[in-house]
Design a protein around this motif. Structure first.
Motif, PDB file in Angstrom:
ATOM      1  N   SER A 111       0.901  -1.193  -0.053  1.00 36.72           N
ATOM      2  CA  SER A 111       0.012  -0.013  -0.093  1.00 36.72           C
ATOM      3  C   SER A 111       0.925   1.232   0.018  1.00 36.72           C
ATOM      4  CB  SER A 111      -1.046  -0.173   1.212  1.00 36.72           C
ATOM      5  OG  SER A 111      -1.639   1.154   1.337  1.00 36.72           O
ATOM      6  N   TRP A 112       1.263   1.574  -0.999  1.00 38.47           N
ATOM      7  CA  TRP A 112       2.349   2.714  -1.137  1.00 38.47           C
ATOM      8  C   TRP A 112       1.701   4.002  -1.301  1.00 38.47           C
ATOM      9  CZ3 TRP A 112       6.234   2.939  -5.744  1.00 38.47           C
ATOM     10  CH2 TRP A 112       5.710   3.039  -7.103  1.00 38.47           C
ATOM     11  N   ASP A 113       2.426   5.046  -1.104  1.00 37.96           N
ATOM     12  CA  ASP A 113       2.044   6.338  -1.074  1.00 37.96           C
ATOM     13  C   ASP A 113       2.166   7.085  -2.452  1.00 37.96           C
ATOM     14  OD1 ASP A 113       4.662   6.686  -0.793  1.00 37.96           O
ATOM     15  OD2 ASP A 113       4.517   7.768   1.067  1.00 37.96           O
ATOM     16  N   GLN A 114       2.347   6.579  -3.474  1.00 39.39           N
ATOM     17  CA  GLN A 114       2.331   7.323  -4.586  1.00 39.39           C
ATOM     18  C   GLN A 114       1.407   6.757  -5.656  1.00 39.39           C
ATOM     19  OE1 GLN A 114       6.573   6.994  -6.183  1.00 39.39           O
ATOM     20  NE2 GLN A 114       7.447   6.122  -4.257  1.00 39.39           N
ATOM     21  N   LYS A 115       1.415   7.583  -6.743  1.00 42.39           N
ATOM     22  CA  LYS A 115       0.226   7.124  -7.702  1.00 42.39           C
ATOM     23  C   LYS A 115       0.326   5.993  -8.440  1.00 42.39           C
ATOM     24  CE  LYS A 115      -1.234  12.054  -8.235  1.00 42.39           C
ATOM     25  NZ  LYS A 115      -1.640  12.795  -9.344  1.00 42.39           N
ATOM     26  N   GLY A 116      -0.546   5.199  -8.791  1.00 36.79           N
ATOM     27  CA  GLY A 116      -0.351   4.088  -9.568  1.00 36.79           C
ATOM     28  C   GLY A 116      -0.032   2.903  -8.836  1.00 36.79           C
ATOM     29  N   THR A 117       0.210   1.873  -9.444  1.00 32.96           N
ATOM     30  CA  THR A 117       0.517   0.464  -8.941  1.00 32.96           C
ATOM     31  C   THR A 117       2.036   0.698  -8.652  1.00 32.96           C
ATOM     32  OG1 THR A 117      -1.312  -0.538  -9.820  1.00 32.96           O
ATOM     33  CG2 THR A 117       0.175  -1.963  -9.330  1.00 32.96           C
ATOM     34  N   PRO A 118       2.509  -0.068  -7.446  1.00 32.40           N
ATOM     35  CA  PRO A 118       3.891  -0.167  -7.281  1.00 32.40           C
ATOM     36  C   PRO A 118       4.463  -1.214  -8.405  1.00 32.40           C
ATOM     37  CG  PRO A 118       3.020  -0.582  -5.404  1.00 32.40           C
ATOM     38  CD  PRO A 118       1.627  -0.318  -6.461  1.00 32.40           C
ATOM     39  N   PRO A 119       5.486  -0.783  -9.102  1.00 36.08           N
ATOM     40  CA  PRO A 119       6.193  -1.568 -10.215  1.00 36.08           C
ATOM     41  C   PRO A 119       6.694  -3.135  -9.857  1.00 36.08           C
ATOM     42  CG  PRO A 119       7.775   0.048  -9.497  1.00 36.08           C
ATOM     43  CD  PRO A 119       6.428   0.267  -8.750  1.00 36.08           C
ATOM     44  N   TYR A 120       6.541  -3.269  -8.485  1.00 39.09           N
ATOM     45  CA  TYR A 120       7.196  -4.318  -7.916  1.00 39.09           C
ATOM     46  C   TYR A 120       5.982  -5.413  -7.507  1.00 39.09           C
ATOM     47  CZ  TYR A 120       6.807  -1.727  -4.020  1.00 39.09           C
ATOM     48  OH  TYR A 120       6.227  -0.611  -3.196  1.00 39.09           O
ATOM     49  N   LEU A 121       4.787  -4.733  -7.382  1.00 43.58           N
ATOM     50  CA  LEU A 121       3.581  -5.576  -6.774  1.00 43.58           C
ATOM     51  C   LEU A 121       3.396  -6.964  -7.235  1.00 43.58           C
ATOM     52  CD1 LEU A 121       1.645  -5.326  -4.772  1.00 43.58           C
ATOM     53  CD2 LEU A 121       0.255  -4.266  -6.361  1.00 43.58           C
ATOM     54  N   ASN A 122       3.423  -7.238  -8.368  1.00 43.60           N
ATOM     55  CA  ASN A 122       2.876  -8.516  -9.019  1.00 43.60           C
ATOM     56  C   ASN A 122       4.036  -9.474  -8.549  1.00 43.60           C
ATOM     57  OD1 ASN A 122       0.551  -7.885 -10.294  1.00 43.60           O
ATOM     58  ND2 ASN A 122       1.502  -7.425 -12.066  1.00 43.60           N
ATOM     59  N   GLU A 123       5.243  -9.145  -8.532  1.00 45.02           N
ATOM     60  CA  GLU A 123       6.376 -10.317  -8.285  1.00 45.02           C
ATOM     61  C   GLU A 123       6.329 -10.528  -6.584  1.00 45.02           C
ATOM     62  OE1 GLU A 123      11.176 -10.853  -8.217  1.00 45.02           O
ATOM     63  OE2 GLU A 123      10.328  -9.121  -9.395  1.00 45.02           O
ATOM     64  N   LEU A 124       5.904  -9.283  -5.792  1.00 45.56           N
ATOM     65  CA  LEU A 124       6.053  -9.239  -4.358  1.00 45.56           C
ATOM     66  C   LEU A 124       4.795 -10.268  -4.041  1.00 45.56           C
ATOM     67  CD1 LEU A 124       6.246  -6.642  -1.901  1.00 45.56           C
ATOM     68  CD2 LEU A 124       4.452  -8.175  -1.639  1.00 45.56           C
ATOM     69  N   LYS A 125       3.637 -10.103  -4.555  1.00 43.25           N
ATOM     70  CA  LYS A 125       2.398 -11.006  -4.403  1.00 43.25           C
ATOM     71  C   LYS A 125       2.736 -12.260  -4.618  1.00 43.25           C
ATOM     72  CE  LYS A 125      -1.294  -7.839  -4.531  1.00 43.25           C
ATOM     73  NZ  LYS A 125      -2.460  -7.386  -5.185  1.00 43.25           N
ATOM     74  N   LYS A 126       3.303 -12.656  -5.980  1.00 41.51           N
ATOM     75  CA  LYS A 126       3.537 -13.915  -6.202  1.00 41.51           C
ATOM     76  C   LYS A 126       4.570 -14.557  -5.168  1.00 41.51           C
ATOM     77  CE  LYS A 126       6.734 -15.161  -9.249  1.00 41.51           C
ATOM     78  NZ  LYS A 126       7.948 -15.381  -9.872  1.00 41.51           N
ATOM     79  N   ASN A 127       5.650 -13.881  -4.633  1.00 37.42           N
ATOM     80  CA  ASN A 127       6.743 -14.209  -3.704  1.00 37.42           C
ATOM     81  C   ASN A 127       6.258 -14.726  -2.445  1.00 37.42           C
ATOM     82  OD1 ASN A 127       8.530 -14.630  -5.898  1.00 37.42           O
ATOM     83  ND2 ASN A 127       9.528 -12.749  -5.541  1.00 37.42           N
ATOM     84  N   LEU A 128       5.026 -13.960  -1.888  1.00 34.56           N
ATOM     85  CA  LEU A 128       4.439 -14.186  -0.977  1.00 34.56           C
ATOM     86  C   LEU A 128       3.758 -15.363  -0.842  1.00 34.56           C
ATOM     87  CD1 LEU A 128       2.545 -10.924   0.009  1.00 34.56           C
ATOM     88  CD2 LEU A 128       4.469 -11.828   1.146  1.00 34.56           C
ATOM     89  N   GLN A 129       3.221 -16.078  -1.806  1.00 35.64           N
ATOM     90  CA  GLN A 129       3.080 -17.592  -2.076  1.00 35.64           C
ATOM     91  C   GLN A 129       4.232 -18.537  -1.537  1.00 35.64           C
ATOM     92  OE1 GLN A 129      -0.437 -17.989  -2.473  1.00 35.64           O
ATOM     93  NE2 GLN A 129      -0.369 -15.612  -2.502  1.00 35.64           N
ATOM     94  N   GLU A 130       5.251 -18.008  -1.565  1.00 33.57           N
ATOM     95  CA  GLU A 130       6.404 -18.848  -1.232  1.00 33.57           C
ATOM     96  C   GLU A 130       6.764 -18.659   0.285  1.00 33.57           C
ATOM     97  OE1 GLU A 130       9.768 -21.318  -1.729  1.00 33.57           O
ATOM     98  OE2 GLU A 130       8.224 -20.843  -3.197  1.00 33.57           O
ATOM     99  N   SER A 131       6.776 -17.458   0.639  1.00 33.92           N
ATOM    100  CA  SER A 131       6.965 -16.979   2.176  1.00 33.92           C
ATOM    101  C   SER A 131       6.934 -15.542   2.380  1.00 33.92           C
ATOM    102  CB  SER A 131       8.364 -17.567   2.566  1.00 33.92           C
ATOM    103  OG  SER A 131       8.968 -16.743   2.350  1.00 33.92           O
ATOM    104  N   LEU A 132       6.677 -15.227   3.371  1.00 31.13           N
ATOM    105  CA  LEU A 132       6.965 -13.702   3.695  1.00 31.13           C
ATOM    106  C   LEU A 132       8.052 -13.355   3.516  1.00 31.13           C
ATOM    107  CD1 LEU A 132       5.250 -11.236   5.159  1.00 31.13           C
ATOM    108  CD2 LEU A 132       6.066 -12.287   7.412  1.00 31.13           C
ATOM    109  N   THR A 133       9.153 -14.001   3.981  1.00 23.19           N
ATOM    110  CA  THR A 133      10.454 -13.764   3.620  1.00 23.19           C
ATOM    111  C   THR A 133      10.918 -13.405   2.267  1.00 23.19           C
ATOM    112  OG1 THR A 133      11.338 -14.706   5.643  1.00 23.19           O
ATOM    113  CG2 THR A 133      12.879 -14.276   3.947  1.00 23.19           C
ATOM    114  N   HIS A 134      10.269 -14.236   1.477  1.00 24.50           N
ATOM    115  CA  HIS A 134      10.461 -13.838   0.018  1.00 24.50           C
ATOM    116  C   HIS A 134       9.725 -12.770  -0.510  1.00 24.50           C
ATOM    117  CE1 HIS A 134      11.820 -18.227  -0.125  1.00 24.50           C
ATOM    118  NE2 HIS A 134      12.295 -18.087  -1.280  1.00 24.50           N
ATOM    119  N   GLY A 135       8.740 -12.583   0.160  1.00 22.92           N
ATOM    120  CA  GLY A 135       7.938 -11.089  -0.237  1.00 22.92           C
ATOM    121  C   GLY A 135       8.779  -9.929   0.217  1.00 22.92           C
TER     122      GLY A 135
END
Length: 157
Positions: free
Chosen positions: A97-121
């Motif tokens: 939930s970042w404080d800039q306009k638009g979607t964070p450029p890393y968001l899709n990869e972060l969400k994908k890596n959260l499926q692996e673990s919180l540390t990966h995210g």
């Protein structure tokens, strides 16, 4: 999702940015008045010291005594080495939930890596910064420590 204490996570979430009542140009003076140790990187880029100011405000203004909550608030921008579950939960939530306009450029990869673990995210965001470190105003030493530790932990998986 990661079995963090939901009340602690919500409390940390509400309090993590309370110090934004101080504009960037006033944060170093505010930190010193609160007897907060100011690192050279924070002096150069005062936005990042808000995490430490928020921690003190949570304790002194809102009377939070839970060290786990206070510590998570105190490292939510940079993370830190030896981060706890709550530290990482708040850190990742802050980056989603970042404080800039638009979607964070890393968001899709972060969400994908959260499926692996919180540390990966968590590592996803820190690595995103690390790959662009020459464009950053500063590299906070806590961020550098977290990068090295999480990178090692990811490689051990």
């Amino acid at each position: 999702m990661f079995d963090a204490d939901p009340v602690a996570a919500e409390t940390a979430g509400w309090l993590h940015d309370i110090s934004v009542v101080f504009p960037n140009h006033a944060r170093i003076d505010a930190a010193r008045q609160l007897a907060i140790d100011v690192l050279p990187e924070e002096e150069k880029y005062p936005m990042i010291i808000h995490q430490k100011i928020s921690k003190v405000m949570a304790e002194q203004v809102f009377h939070v005594t839970d060290e786990e909550i206070l510590n998570a608030v105190g490292c939510h921008t940079t993370l830190r080495s030896n981060s706890t579950l709550l530290d990482q939960v708040l850190f990742v939530a802050d980056k989603i939930s970042w404080d800039q306009k638009g979607t964070p450029p890393y968001l899709n990869e972060l969400k994908k890596n959260l499926q692996e673990s919180l540390t990966h995210g968590a590592f996803t965001y820190i690595n995103y910064l690390w790959e662009r470190k020459e464009t950053l105003k500063v590299i906070h030493p806590w961020l550098a420590d977290a990068y090295e530790e999480l990178k090692e932990n990811i490689q051990l998986d």
